[in-house]
Design a protein around this motif. Structure first.
Motif, PDB file in Angstrom:
ATOM      1  N   THR A 185      12.163  55.149-108.359  1.00 23.09           N
ATOM      2  CA  THR A 185      11.344  54.353-107.479  1.00 23.09           C
ATOM      3  C   THR A 185      10.186  55.068-107.140  1.00 23.09           C
ATOM      4  N   PRO A 186       9.911  56.298-107.228  1.00 24.65           N
ATOM      5  CA  PRO A 186       8.492  57.116-107.364  1.00 24.65           C
ATOM      6  C   PRO A 186       7.584  56.485-108.412  1.00 24.65           C
ATOM      7  N   GLY A 187       8.233  56.254-109.554  1.00 26.32           N
ATOM      8  CA  GLY A 187       7.448  55.611-110.439  1.00 26.32           C
ATOM      9  C   GLY A 187       6.840  54.309-110.240  1.00 26.32           C
ATOM     10  N   VAL A 188       7.332  53.628-109.119  1.00 23.60           N
ATOM     11  CA  VAL A 188       6.583  52.329-108.908  1.00 23.60           C
ATOM     12  C   VAL A 188       5.329  52.581-108.024  1.00 23.60           C
ATOM     13  N   ALA A 189       5.192  53.601-107.159  1.00 23.77           N
ATOM     14  CA  ALA A 189       3.979  53.790-106.621  1.00 23.77           C
ATOM     15  C   ALA A 189       3.234  54.778-107.436  1.00 23.77           C
ATOM     16  N   VAL A 190       3.711  55.574-108.177  1.00 20.53           N
ATOM     17  CA  VAL A 190       2.763  56.500-109.075  1.00 20.53           C
ATOM     18  C   VAL A 190       2.315  55.551-110.153  1.00 20.53           C
ATOM     19  N   GLY A 191       3.105  54.691-110.702  1.00 20.60           N
ATOM     20  CA  GLY A 191       2.331  53.948-111.821  1.00 20.60           C
ATOM     21  C   GLY A 191       1.345  52.742-111.469  1.00 20.60           C
ATOM     22  N   ARG A 192       1.284  52.693-110.033  1.00 18.67           N
ATOM     23  CA  ARG A 192       0.471  51.795-109.422  1.00 18.67           C
ATOM     24  C   ARG A 192      -0.890  52.751-108.994  1.00 18.67           C
ATOM     25  N   ALA A 193      -0.650  53.852-108.990  1.00 18.61           N
ATOM     26  CA  ALA A 193      -1.729  54.642-108.477  1.00 18.61           C
ATOM     27  C   ALA A 193      -2.705  55.234-109.703  1.00 18.61           C
ATOM     28  N   VAL A 194      -1.785  55.547-110.811  1.00 19.08           N
ATOM     29  CA  VAL A 194      -2.682  56.184-112.085  1.00 19.08           C
ATOM     30  C   VAL A 194      -2.331  55.261-113.293  1.00 19.08           C
ATOM     31  N   PRO A 195      -3.191  55.748-114.324  1.00 18.82           N
ATOM     32  CA  PRO A 195      -2.939  55.184-115.546  1.00 18.82           C
ATOM     33  C   PRO A 195      -1.606  55.168-116.421  1.00 18.82           C
ATOM     34  N   ARG A 196      -0.987  54.070-117.045  1.00 21.35           N
ATOM     35  CA  ARG A 196       0.184  54.189-117.537  1.00 21.35           C
ATOM     36  C   ARG A 196       0.551  55.553-118.233  1.00 21.35           C
ATOM     37  N   LYS A 197      -0.459  56.029-119.043  1.00 19.17           N
ATOM     38  CA  LYS A 197       0.092  57.223-119.826  1.00 19.17           C
ATOM     39  C   LYS A 197       0.200  58.204-119.033  1.00 19.17           C
ATOM     40  N   VAL A 198      -0.508  58.483-118.115  1.00 20.16           N
ATOM     41  CA  VAL A 198      -0.506  59.560-117.102  1.00 20.16           C
ATOM     42  C   VAL A 198       0.746  59.518-116.267  1.00 20.16           C
ATOM     43  N   ALA A 199       1.261  58.176-115.845  1.00 18.94           N
ATOM     44  CA  ALA A 199       2.483  58.112-115.190  1.00 18.94           C
ATOM     45  C   ALA A 199       3.707  58.449-116.194  1.00 18.94           C
ATOM     46  N   ALA A 200       3.688  57.903-117.213  1.00 15.17           N
ATOM     47  CA  ALA A 200       4.724  58.099-118.259  1.00 15.17           C
ATOM     48  C   ALA A 200       4.953  59.742-118.369  1.00 15.17           C
ATOM     49  N   HIS A 201       3.889  60.461-118.532  1.00 17.42           N
ATOM     50  CA  HIS A 201       3.733  61.819-118.728  1.00 17.42           C
ATOM     51  C   HIS A 201       4.458  62.532-117.781  1.00 17.42           C
ATOM     52  N   MET A 202       4.114  62.084-116.602  1.00 21.46           N
ATOM     53  CA  MET A 202       4.886  62.831-115.369  1.00 21.46           C
ATOM     54  C   MET A 202       6.226  62.351-114.999  1.00 21.46           C
ATOM     55  N   LEU A 203       6.614  61.239-115.583  1.00 24.08           N
ATOM     56  CA  LEU A 203       8.089  60.686-115.615  1.00 24.08           C
ATOM     57  C   LEU A 203       8.708  61.263-116.466  1.00 24.08           C
ATOM     58  N   PHE A 204       8.457  61.439-117.636  1.00 25.30           N
ATOM     59  CA  PHE A 204       9.269  61.704-118.780  1.00 25.30           C
ATOM     60  C   PHE A 204       9.310  63.068-119.002  1.00 25.30           C
ATOM     61  N   THR A 205       8.306  63.888-118.521  1.00 26.67           N
ATOM     62  CA  THR A 205       8.206  65.366-118.705  1.00 26.67           C
ATOM     63  C   THR A 205       8.382  66.108-117.556  1.00 26.67           C
ATOM     64  N   GLY A 206       8.300  65.662-116.228  1.00 35.17           N
ATOM     65  CA  GLY A 206       8.309  66.341-115.186  1.00 35.17           C
ATOM     66  C   GLY A 206       7.199  67.460-114.890  1.00 35.17           C
ATOM     67  N   ILE A 207       6.661  67.665-115.918  1.00 33.53           N
ATOM     68  CA  ILE A 207       5.486  68.710-115.916  1.00 33.53           C
ATOM     69  C   ILE A 207       4.453  68.260-114.585  1.00 33.53           C
TER      70      ILE A 207
END
Length: 306
Positions: A185-207
């Protein structure tokens, strides 16, 4: 017996009738009367504080003990503060803070254990969705002021707000997968606020993203030194409150509506909104004030121009 003796005896009998017979107090009677009734525990400390002054509502999450976790009660409190009197013409914007070094650490994981059951978990996440949608549907801009960490649903909250200002030491992360709960659910908002590659990096790595990375990705609007935060927030608030509330509300509603439409539909709808905007009394007042080089006198309402 003399008359005085008879009178004394009659007086004693009369007093006895009034007072009643002398009773001995048993130990059990005394014990019962001495038992203290249970004292009610003090109410839990408030999770939020809200004030409104000069058209600006300030909401502060104050649960330092939980790092401002978005517990069910915290989210209900935020929904209440955001939706309460949101149609008041005197309200022009809402500013959301997190007290302490953490803006919000996200959901309270203690509420997500197996013992609470899936019905309760559904309630937690549906309430979270109501909170996020409530921010988007609020007629006035909602500003997040971040000083510190915004993680998981806390990052979702920042991504959902219309404007986000953060200190240069703030960080943003979606680390749920680290704890076995992917930040869907955080990815719903984050994925609409930042580019897909940035969102994926945040979601998959947690960095986490630094403040500079966050503004580069579009997650926040402004990054300023911590000592300049109040000044920056005041500047943004002043720029919003000096405008017509009705015009800003109309613009905010359409802005989010057109994001979900294809570009042709967005332009077609936008044409209608622009025409309707011009037809409002505040629309015409704005045009006249520009031509006459004076300050606009807003009504802040949706009345049609005559």
């Amino acid at each position: 017996m003399s008359n005085s003796s008879r009178m004394s005896l009659a007086m004693c009998k009369h007093v006895t009738r009034i007072r009643g017979p002398k009773r001995s107090i048993s130990h059990s009677t005394c014990h019962k009367s001495c038992i203290m009734s249970p004292v009610e525990p003090p109410p839990p400390p408030p999770l939020t504080k809200a004030t409104q002054l000069d058209g600006v509502k300030k909401i502060v999450m104050v649960s330092n003990r939980t790092r401002n976790a978005l517990s069910l009660q915290m989210m209900e409190d935020l929904i209440h503060h955001i939706t309460f009197n949101q149609d008041d013409p005197n309200l022009r914007c809402i500013v959301l803070y997190g007290e302490g070094k953490v803006f919000s650490a996200g959901h309270n994981l203690k509420e997500l254990t197996y013992k609470d059951g899936s019905d309760y978990h559904h309630q937690v996440f549906s309430t979270c969705s109501r909170l996020m949608l409530g921010i988007l549907q609020c007629p006035v801009p909602v500003i997040a002021v971040v000083q510190g960490l915004a993680a998981a649903a806390g990052c979702q909250l920042v991504a959902t707000c219309d404007i986000a200002v953060c200190s240069d030491t703030s960080t943003f992360s979606t680390p749920g997968a680290n704890f076995g709960i992917f930040c869907s659910t955080p990815g719903v908002a984050v994925g609409r606020a930042v580019p897909r590659k940035v969102a994926a990096h945040m979601l998959f790595t947690g960095i986490p993203l630094t403040a500079e990375e966050a503004i580069g990705a579009g997650l926040v609007s402004k990054v300023v030194p911590e000592e300049n935060m109040d000044e920056e927030v005041a500047k943004i608030v002043q720029a919003i409150t000096c405008k017509s509330r009705a015009i800003v509300a109309m613009g905010k509603k359409f802005f989010y509506q057109q994001l979900e439409a294809d570009i042709k539909t967005a332009y077609r709808l936008g044409e209608e909104v622009m025409v309707n905007n011009i037809g409002l009394a505040d629309g015409q007042e704005g045009i006249r004030s520009f031509i006459e080089k004076r300050k606009a006198n807003w009504s802040h309402g949706f009345e049609k121009a005559h």
